[in-house]
Design a protein around this motif. Structure first.
Motif, mmCIF file in Angstrom:
data_model
loop_
_atom_site.group_PDB
_atom_site.id
_atom_site.type_symbol
_atom_site.label_atom_id
_atom_site.label_comp_id
_atom_site.label_asym_id
_atom_site.label_seq_id
_atom_site.Cartn_x
_atom_site.Cartn_y
_atom_site.Cartn_z
ATOM 1 N N GLU A 81 0.848 -1.196 0.000
ATOM 2 C CA GLU A 81 0.000 0.000 0.000
ATOM 3 C C GLU A 81 0.881 1.242 0.000
ATOM 4 O O GLU A 81 1.941 1.278 0.637
ATOM 5 N N LEU A 82 0.414 2.297 -0.692
ATOM 6 C CA LEU A 82 1.198 3.531 -0.797
ATOM 7 C C LEU A 82 1.278 4.299 0.517
ATOM 8 O O LEU A 82 2.327 4.854 0.859
ATOM 9 N N GLU A 83 0.152 4.402 1.238
ATOM 10 C CA GLU A 83 0.090 5.140 2.504
ATOM 11 C C GLU A 83 0.649 6.559 2.358
ATOM 12 O O GLU A 83 1.377 7.050 3.234
ATOM 13 N N SER B 225 5.300 6.294 -4.428
ATOM 14 C CA SER B 225 5.336 4.983 -5.070
ATOM 15 C C SER B 225 5.575 3.932 -4.004
ATOM 16 O O SER B 225 6.006 4.241 -2.878
ATOM 17 N N LEU B 226 5.293 2.672 -4.338
ATOM 18 C CA LEU B 226 5.574 1.584 -3.400
ATOM 19 C C LEU B 226 7.067 1.483 -3.128
ATOM 20 O O LEU B 226 7.487 1.214 -1.996
ATOM 21 N N PHE C 108 2.792 7.759 0.094
ATOM 22 C CA PHE C 108 4.087 7.887 -0.579
ATOM 23 C C PHE C 108 3.890 7.960 -2.092
ATOM 24 O O PHE C 108 2.881 7.492 -2.620
ATOM 25 N N ARG D 132 8.101 4.130 -0.616
ATOM 26 C CA ARG D 132 7.722 3.775 0.747
ATOM 27 C C ARG D 132 8.610 2.656 1.280
ATOM 28 O O ARG D 132 9.046 2.684 2.435
#
Length: 238
Positions: free
Chosen positions: A51-53, A57-58, A55, A61
């Motif tokens: 999940e990006l949360e 991009s993955l 950010f 993060r």
């Protein structure tokens, strides 16, 4: 004393699936007489989020959380200092002589964060430590000292609690987080060594979208070969 052994601990961030980077990094360590003993100097299993949360991009993060994980580990172990690398590190041909000079100079310095690798032009006439006076858009070869380890850990945790674009900083690329700390908290003593001691090796990215050359099953091996050839050529000149 060399630039690796000087520190209490050295960690190299590596995604488990990137066995190519792990192998190439191990080869570069061996080539320069450095030991990866899986204790004092070891690979750190990179975080691979789903999940990006907040950010961009993955990969961004995952990079951020991996560096944070190393700081948390260092605080728990009560280390005096720690050296952090990413698995695309390629050492300068001057790493033996200038690396020794760099860590010997640290003995007489009051420092919090130092960059051994950076994007700036090198000074071959008299390599020395210089105060960071501009953003350093790399985090592949740096060290953190003393109480700044816990301070950086806490700062990164604070960024995670804020939304993207917050005026005090929120989720962002990790190198930007380091810059935000250094330039917003003026008492942080940050330096870079004027001769670049470590570069980013040509390698397929984990932070950004892949080019069509890297997405193609037929072309990816060709790109891998070309990057290895380029890295070999760069070792001879920098």
């Amino acid at each position: 004393m060399n630039v690796i052994d000087y520190f209490d601990r050295a960690r190299i961030i590596n995604i488990v699936s990137r066995k190519d980077r792990r192998l190439e990094t191990t080869e570069d360590f061996t080539r320069n007489g450095f030991l990866i003993d899986n204790d004092k100097t070891a690979f750190f299993k990179a975080v691979t989020p789903s999940e990006l949360e907040g950010f961009p991009s993955l990969g961004a993060r995952g990079c951020f959380m991996s560096h944070l994980g190393i700081m948390q580990e260092a605080v728990h172990a009560d280390l005096n200092n720690i050296l952090i690398m990413e698995d695309d590190i390629q050492f300068s041909k001057c790493i033996a002589s200038y690396g020794k000079q760099a860590v010997e100079a640290l003995e007489g310095m009051d420092w919090d964060i130092v960059y051994f690798g950076h994007p700036f032009d090198g000074d071959s006439s008299s390599p020395s430590w210089k105060v960071v006076d501009r953003p350093v858009h790399l985090s592949h070869f740096y060290a953190v000292n003393g109480q700044c380890i816990e301070r950086l850990r806490d700062f990164l945790l604070q960024l995670l609690q804020r939304p993207p674009g917050h005026p005090d900083g929120g989720p962002m690329h990790y190198d930007a987080a380091l810059n935000t700390l250094i330039h917003s908290q003026k008492d942080v003593k940050a330096y870079y060594f004027t001769w670049n001691l470590g570069y980013q090796r040509p390698s397929r990215t984990d932070l950004h979208d892949l080019s069509i050359m890297d997405r193609s099953a037929l072309l990816r091996p060709v790109m891998t070969m070309l990057r290895r050839l380029k890295a070999r050529g760069l070792r001879a000149i920098r």
